[in-house]
Write an enzyme that holds these catalytic residues in place. Sequence first.
Site, PDB file in Angstrom:
ATOM      1  N   ILE A  11       7.586  -1.908   2.104  1.00 38.47           N
ATOM      2  CA  ILE A  11       8.257  -1.266   1.070  1.00 38.47           C
ATOM      3  C   ILE A  11       8.523  -0.018   1.212  1.00 38.47           C
ATOM      4  O   ILE A  11       8.954   0.934   1.241  1.00 38.47           O
ATOM      5  CB  ILE A  11       7.414  -1.811  -0.098  1.00 38.47           C
ATOM      6  CG1 ILE A  11       8.275  -1.185  -1.567  1.00 38.47           C
ATOM      7  CG2 ILE A  11       6.193  -1.499  -0.123  1.00 38.47           C
ATOM      8  CD1 ILE A  11       9.695  -1.820  -1.578  1.00 38.47           C
ATOM      9  N   SER A  33      -1.226   4.600   9.275  1.00 36.35           N
ATOM     10  CA  SER A  33      -0.595   3.400   9.033  1.00 36.35           C
ATOM     11  C   SER A  33      -1.743   3.039  10.440  1.00 36.35           C
ATOM     12  O   SER A  33      -2.195   3.413  11.536  1.00 36.35           O
ATOM     13  CB  SER A  33       0.230   3.211   9.930  1.00 36.35           C
ATOM     14  OG  SER A  33       0.493   2.242  10.500  1.00 36.35           O
ATOM     15  N   LYS A  87       3.665  -0.941  -7.524  1.00 34.19           N
ATOM     16  CA  LYS A  87       3.130  -1.451  -7.897  1.00 34.19           C
ATOM     17  C   LYS A  87       2.299  -3.436  -7.202  1.00 34.19           C
ATOM     18  O   LYS A  87       3.184  -3.457  -5.722  1.00 34.19           O
ATOM     19  CB  LYS A  87       3.361  -1.996  -9.550  1.00 34.19           C
ATOM     20  CG  LYS A  87       5.359  -2.837  -7.934  1.00 34.19           C
ATOM     21  CD  LYS A  87       5.535  -3.993  -7.371  1.00 34.19           C
ATOM     22  CE  LYS A  87       5.138  -5.394  -7.800  1.00 34.19           C
ATOM     23  NZ  LYS A  87       5.438  -6.204  -7.280  1.00 34.19           N
ATOM     24  N   ASP A 165       3.739 -11.640  -7.879  1.00 37.31           N
ATOM     25  CA  ASP A 165       3.826  -9.862  -7.714  1.00 37.31           C
ATOM     26  C   ASP A 165       5.619  -9.531  -7.610  1.00 37.31           C
ATOM     27  O   ASP A 165       5.446  -8.447  -7.923  1.00 37.31           O
ATOM     28  CB  ASP A 165       3.446 -10.236  -5.614  1.00 37.31           C
ATOM     29  CG  ASP A 165       3.900  -9.311  -5.362  1.00 37.31           C
ATOM     30  OD1 ASP A 165       3.489  -8.295  -5.345  1.00 37.31           O
ATOM     31  OD2 ASP A 165       5.136  -9.096  -4.752  1.00 37.31           O
TER      32      ASP A 165
HETATM   33  P1  NAP Z   1       3.181  -4.963   3.906  1.00 40.93           P
HETATM   34  O1  NAP Z   1       4.711  -5.261   4.394  1.00 40.93           O
HETATM   35  O2  NAP Z   1       2.803  -6.627   3.296  1.00 40.93           O
HETATM   36  O3  NAP Z   1       1.946  -4.374   4.092  1.00 40.93           O
HETATM   37  C1  NAP Z   1       1.803  -3.677   3.978  1.00 40.93           C
HETATM   38  C2  NAP Z   1       0.980  -2.527   4.809  1.00 40.93           C
HETATM   39  O4  NAP Z   1       0.439  -2.282   3.874  1.00 40.93           O
HETATM   40  C3  NAP Z   1       0.783  -2.897   5.957  1.00 40.93           C
HETATM   41  O5  NAP Z   1       2.311  -2.938   7.035  1.00 40.93           O
HETATM   42  C4  NAP Z   1      -0.390  -1.827   6.129  1.00 40.93           C
HETATM   43  O6  NAP Z   1      -0.120  -0.680   6.914  1.00 40.93           O
HETATM   44  C5  NAP Z   1      -0.868  -1.931   4.861  1.00 40.93           C
HETATM   45  N1  NAP Z   1      -1.686  -3.025   4.876  1.00 40.93           N
HETATM   46  C6  NAP Z   1      -1.736  -3.899   5.007  1.00 40.93           C
HETATM   47  N2  NAP Z   1      -3.281  -4.306   4.546  1.00 40.93           N
HETATM   48  C7  NAP Z   1      -4.185  -3.930   4.290  1.00 40.93           C
HETATM   49  C8  NAP Z   1      -5.640  -3.655   4.311  1.00 40.93           C
HETATM   50  N3  NAP Z   1      -6.274  -4.797   4.477  1.00 40.93           N
HETATM   51  N4  NAP Z   1      -5.864  -2.449   4.102  1.00 40.93           N
HETATM   52  C9  NAP Z   1      -5.634  -1.407   4.500  1.00 40.93           C
HETATM   53  N5  NAP Z   1      -4.344  -1.301   4.568  1.00 40.93           N
HETATM   54  C10 NAP Z   1      -3.308  -2.796   4.766  1.00 40.93           C
HETATM   55  O7  NAP Z   1       3.370  -5.121   1.759  1.00 40.93           O
HETATM   56  P2  NAP Z   1       4.885  -5.005   1.160  1.00 40.93           P
HETATM   57  O8  NAP Z   1       5.613  -5.756   1.510  1.00 40.93           O
HETATM   58  O9  NAP Z   1       5.361  -2.869   2.055  1.00 40.93           O
HETATM   59  O10 NAP Z   1       4.491  -4.357  -0.647  1.00 40.93           O
HETATM   60  C11 NAP Z   1       3.306  -3.091  -0.275  1.00 40.93           C
HETATM   61  C12 NAP Z   1       3.562  -2.979  -1.944  1.00 40.93           C
HETATM   62  O11 NAP Z   1       4.609  -3.406  -2.031  1.00 40.93           O
HETATM   63  C13 NAP Z   1       3.125  -4.468  -2.878  1.00 40.93           C
HETATM   64  O12 NAP Z   1       1.848  -4.064  -3.838  1.00 40.93           O
HETATM   65  C14 NAP Z   1       4.336  -5.365  -3.777  1.00 40.93           C
HETATM   66  O13 NAP Z   1       4.519  -5.831  -4.345  1.00 40.93           O
HETATM   67  C15 NAP Z   1       5.173  -3.626  -3.063  1.00 40.93           C
HETATM   68  N6  NAP Z   1       5.959  -4.365  -3.590  1.00 40.93           N
HETATM   69  C16 NAP Z   1       6.255  -4.524  -2.438  1.00 40.93           C
HETATM   70  C17 NAP Z   1       8.397  -4.897  -2.543  1.00 40.93           C
HETATM   71  C18 NAP Z   1       8.734  -5.288  -1.583  1.00 40.93           C
HETATM   72  O14 NAP Z   1       9.878  -6.177  -1.376  1.00 40.93           O
HETATM   73  N7  NAP Z   1       7.817  -6.070  -0.244  1.00 40.93           N
HETATM   74  C19 NAP Z   1       8.915  -4.797  -3.629  1.00 40.93           C
HETATM   75  C20 NAP Z   1       8.438  -3.498  -4.621  1.00 40.93           C
HETATM   76  C21 NAP Z   1       6.937  -3.003  -4.061  1.00 40.93           C
HETATM   77  P3  NAP Z   1      -0.413  -0.237   8.513  1.00 40.93           P
HETATM   78  O15 NAP Z   1      -0.270  -1.226   9.086  1.00 40.93           O
HETATM   79  O16 NAP Z   1       0.466   0.826   8.605  1.00 40.93           O
HETATM   80  O17 NAP Z   1      -1.364   0.201   8.185  1.00 40.93           O
END
Ligand code: NAP
Length: 308
Positions: A11, A33, A87, A165
Amino acid sequence: MDIALVGIGKIARDQHIPAIAQSPDWKLKACVSQSGTVEGVTTFTEFDTFLRDCPETRVVSLCMPPLPRFGYAAAAIAAGRHVMLEKPPGASLAECYKLAGMARSQRVTLFATWHSREAAMVDAAKEWLSGKDLRRVTVTWREDVRRWHPGQEWIWAPGGLGVFDPGINALSILTKIVPDGLHVTEAHLEVPENRQGPIAAQLRFAHPTGADVTAEFDWRQEGDQIWRIQVETAQGTLVLEDGGARMFIEGCPHKGDARALSGEYPRLYARMAQLVADGRSDADFEPLRHVADAFLLGRRTTVAPFHE
Ligand code: NAP
């Protein structure tokens, strides 16, 4: 204002970095990151180091999954930073209320964002529904988890919310356009035998004037994806499609006024700039309360294992 992004995953790259880049309000000053960098931006691997070394960056936007987010938010607020939360705002309600209290004590802004509330037609839907007599609300959120969440193990783990989610996005719209005191009365959670989180859920809500309000979330959808809220009133039927991007009244597309700033995330960042400027917070945890109640009340059925 300078801002730092923390958690550079899907995201952050899809939405936050482009929204900040096009905003007249923000400059992306730093990233935190474990795994990557953003071109031209100083990247820290440790959040504490960023907080210590960048005292002039007063605002942080936290884009990691919900479970680890509380520790980052609490540390940022304690260090006097304004905080923007993806969120859902936390992995539990207690975390959310604690952050809101900390932000009040520290006199910093806490913005619990709900990007779906910024979809193009959500404000118009709220306005059209105002003063109308609700009879039935049917929320249908059916999407393919393999398409939208490939490789995201956290989403199935405790604190990851499973199908809630995406479902919480629907609830964020529902609680905006139908603001009158809904509460969950029944829930059914379908949990794959090899996972902790539900792959599907059905909810029923009580509504103060007796409207029939239900929601169905399902991650097993193939083909067309459905993100729909249908609201039947005594004065006509409104349908929001595509997560609030399109609206139909009595089957006719509603054009509405073009919103001043297009895109959900550009609007979130514009609002954050305004909140910081005004010294205010915006932290509505109502959608997460409904999810928590669904987990409290939910009848569980074990269903077929899920493999990617
Ligand atoms: P993601 O790509 O799986 O993870 C986001 C980043 O969070 C990872 O690349 C990592 O960043 C960091 N991270 C992961 N596990 C961690 C941990 N245990 N401790 C600290 N940092 C950690 O997830 P995402 O899809 O971006 O979603 C993140 C949030 O955005 C969620 O709450 C989701 O509901 C929301 N969201 C997602 C979307 C979507 O389309 N994916 C849409 C709207 C909202 P680094 O590698 O840089 O450390």
